[in-house]
Design a protein around this motif. Structure first.
Motif, PDB file in Angstrom:
ATOM      1  N   VAL A  34       0.837  -1.199   0.000  1.00  0.00           N
ATOM      2  CA  VAL A  34       0.000   0.000   0.000  1.00  0.00           C
ATOM      3  C   VAL A  34       0.872   1.248   0.000  1.00  0.00           C
ATOM      4  N   ILE A  35       1.901   1.253   0.818  1.00  0.00           N
ATOM      5  CA  ILE A  35       2.800   2.410   0.879  1.00  0.00           C
ATOM      6  C   ILE A  35       3.458   2.642  -0.473  1.00  0.00           C
ATOM      7  N   ASP A  36       3.885   1.565  -1.115  1.00  0.00           N
ATOM      8  CA  ASP A  36       4.478   1.696  -2.452  1.00  0.00           C
ATOM      9  C   ASP A  36       3.463   2.225  -3.461  1.00  0.00           C
ATOM     10  N   LEU A  37       2.225   1.743  -3.375  1.00  0.00           N
ATOM     11  CA  LEU A  37       1.199   2.175  -4.325  1.00  0.00           C
ATOM     12  C   LEU A  37       0.770   3.616  -4.070  1.00  0.00           C
ATOM     13  N   VAL A  38       0.760   4.032  -2.816  1.00  0.00           N
ATOM     14  CA  VAL A  38       0.500   5.443  -2.506  1.00  0.00           C
ATOM     15  C   VAL A  38       1.621   6.304  -3.100  1.00  0.00           C
ATOM     16  N   GLY A  39       2.859   5.837  -2.943  1.00  0.00           N
ATOM     17  CA  GLY A  39       3.986   6.576  -3.494  1.00  0.00           C
ATOM     18  C   GLY A  39       3.946   6.672  -5.005  1.00  0.00           C
ATOM     19  N   ALA A  40       3.387   5.646  -5.652  1.00  0.00           N
ATOM     20  CA  ALA A  40       3.271   5.647  -7.114  1.00  0.00           C
ATOM     21  C   ALA A  40       1.998   6.335  -7.586  1.00  0.00           C
ATOM     22  N   ARG A  53      -6.703   4.440  -8.254  1.00  0.00           N
ATOM     23  CA  ARG A  53      -6.663   5.402  -9.339  1.00  0.00           C
ATOM     24  C   ARG A  53      -6.144   4.691 -10.585  1.00  0.00           C
ATOM     25  N   PRO A  54      -6.319   5.290 -11.764  1.00  0.00           N
ATOM     26  CA  PRO A  54      -5.751   4.653 -12.973  1.00  0.00           C
ATOM     27  C   PRO A  54      -4.261   4.407 -12.784  1.00  0.00           C
ATOM     28  N   ALA A  55      -3.856   3.185 -13.063  1.00  0.00           N
ATOM     29  CA  ALA A  55      -2.482   2.775 -12.763  1.00  0.00           C
ATOM     30  C   ALA A  55      -1.622   2.759 -14.014  1.00  0.00           C
ATOM     31  N   PRO A  56      -0.508   3.479 -13.979  1.00  0.00           N
ATOM     32  CA  PRO A  56       0.462   3.334 -15.064  1.00  0.00           C
ATOM     33  C   PRO A  56       1.152   1.976 -14.926  1.00  0.00           C
ATOM     34  N   PRO A  57       1.796   1.489 -15.968  1.00  0.00           N
ATOM     35  CA  PRO A  57       2.540   0.230 -15.837  1.00  0.00           C
ATOM     36  C   PRO A  57       3.587   0.335 -14.731  1.00  0.00           C
ATOM     37  N   LEU A  58       3.652  -0.677 -13.897  1.00  0.00           N
ATOM     38  CA  LEU A  58       4.625  -0.707 -12.815  1.00  0.00           C
ATOM     39  C   LEU A  58       5.684  -1.754 -13.134  1.00  0.00           C
ATOM     40  N   ASP A  59       6.920  -1.410 -12.911  1.00  0.00           N
ATOM     41  CA  ASP A  59       8.027  -2.313 -13.255  1.00  0.00           C
ATOM     42  C   ASP A  59       8.277  -3.295 -12.118  1.00  0.00           C
ATOM     43  N   ASP A  60       7.206  -3.970 -11.693  1.00  0.00           N
ATOM     44  CA  ASP A  60       7.317  -4.922 -10.592  1.00  0.00           C
ATOM     45  C   ASP A  60       6.102  -5.845 -10.661  1.00  0.00           C
ATOM     46  N   PRO A  61       6.303  -7.119 -10.982  1.00  0.00           N
ATOM     47  CA  PRO A  61       5.153  -8.021 -11.109  1.00  0.00           C
ATOM     48  C   PRO A  61       4.377  -8.189  -9.807  1.00  0.00           C
ATOM     49  N   LEU A  62       5.062  -8.094  -8.673  1.00  0.00           N
ATOM     50  CA  LEU A  62       4.369  -8.231  -7.399  1.00  0.00           C
ATOM     51  C   LEU A  62       3.432  -7.054  -7.146  1.00  0.00           C
ATOM     52  N   GLU A  64       2.147  -5.274  -9.529  1.00  0.00           N
ATOM     53  CA  GLU A  64       1.079  -5.430 -10.516  1.00  0.00           C
ATOM     54  C   GLU A  64      -0.012  -6.348  -9.968  1.00  0.00           C
ATOM     55  N   HIS A  65       0.387  -7.398  -9.269  1.00  0.00           N
ATOM     56  CA  HIS A  65      -0.596  -8.286  -8.642  1.00  0.00           C
ATOM     57  C   HIS A  65      -1.397  -7.533  -7.594  1.00  0.00           C
ATOM     58  N   ALA A  66      -0.708  -6.667  -6.832  1.00  0.00           N
ATOM     59  CA  ALA A  66      -1.397  -5.885  -5.809  1.00  0.00           C
ATOM     60  C   ALA A  66      -2.411  -4.944  -6.443  1.00  0.00           C
ATOM     61  N   VAL A  67      -2.026  -4.291  -7.537  1.00  0.00           N
ATOM     62  CA  VAL A  67      -2.947  -3.391  -8.228  1.00  0.00           C
ATOM     63  C   VAL A  67      -4.174  -4.157  -8.708  1.00  0.00           C
ATOM     64  N   ALA A  68      -3.955  -5.342  -9.257  1.00  0.00           N
ATOM     65  CA  ALA A  68      -5.069  -6.151  -9.761  1.00  0.00           C
ATOM     66  C   ALA A  68      -6.014  -6.571  -8.639  1.00  0.00           C
ATOM     67  N   ALA A  69      -5.504  -6.637  -7.410  1.00  0.00           N
ATOM     68  CA  ALA A  69      -6.316  -7.084  -6.277  1.00  0.00           C
ATOM     69  C   ALA A  69      -7.102  -5.962  -5.620  1.00  0.00           C
ATOM     70  N   LEU A  70      -6.860  -4.714  -6.015  1.00  0.00           N
ATOM     71  CA  LEU A  70      -7.554  -3.582  -5.391  1.00  0.00           C
ATOM     72  C   LEU A  70      -9.049  -3.629  -5.654  1.00  0.00           C
TER      73      LEU A  70
END
Length: 200
Positions: A34-40, A53-62, A64-70
């Motif tokens: 969550v802290i990483d996603l807030v920072g991004a 919020r709309p997510a730009p591509p993140l250079d981290d598959p983990l 990306e999984h977190a974003v998909a789970a929101l």
């Protein structure tokens, strides 16, 4: 970015002298995400709820999984609910990905994760970064590591995080405390049950 990965490495480095259970680690990783996603700027907080919020591509598959789970619809999801839902099995997911990336190696004949004979980070820029953040008492990583039991305490003179990060850290502490209480209650219940069967 990278807080969750750094927490995983710090926890594994600490595991030989200070075992960190998968439950606490998983909750901490979910909070770090969550802290990483807030920072991004992929997530904002509305009170205690995670607003995606709309997510730009993140250079981290983990991540990306977190974003998909929101949860993407109002009333959104409280931080605490996210920690328990996303955290289920999260430490093992991170371990698998870090092994696939060559950042963690599991010794031969090891079958117990997070033990002194279990997987360990290999020397890499990722490990050096995590160690540097830990050694310099970077406030967020220090607070998360303390919450999950990977270090004793947070130095008192560290700068205060912003409101969003502070809310996430508080939720992690509460969740870890609740997990400990559940374990103690189950241990007492199990002991009471065993005593019934042992009674003459």
């Amino acid at each position: 970015m990278g807080t969750a990965r750094d927490l995983m490495i710090v926890a594994m480095d600490a595991a030989t002298g200070r075992p960190v259970t998968q439950g606490e680690l998983s909750l901490g990783l979910a909070g770090a995400e969550v802290i990483d996603l807030v920072g991004a700027e992929v997530v904002t907080l509305d009170g205690d709820r995670l607003v995606s919020r709309p997510a730009p591509p993140l250079d981290d598959p983990l991540l990306e999984h977190a974003v998909a789970a929101l949860v993407r619809d109002a009333p959104y999801e409280p931080i605490e609910d996210w920690l328990w839902r996303r955290g289920r099995g999260l430490a093992e997911e991170y371990l698998t990905v870090l092994q696939e990336e060559g950042l963690v190696a599991r010794p031969r004949a090891s079958w117990l994760p997070f033990r002194s004979t279990g997987p360990a980070p290999v020397e890499s820029p990722a490990r050096q970064r995590a160690r540097h953040r830990g050694a310099t008492d970077e406030p967020v990583l220090a607070a998360l590591a303390t919450a999950i039991g990977a270090r004793d305490e947070v130095p008192e003179d560290l700068p205060e995080p912003d409101d969003a990060v502070r809310a996430v850290l508080a939720a992690v502490v509460d969740a870890v405390t609740e997990l400990g209480a559940v374990r103690r209650r189950r241990a007492i219940e199990d002991e009471a049950f065993a005593n019934v069967w042992r009674a003459p």
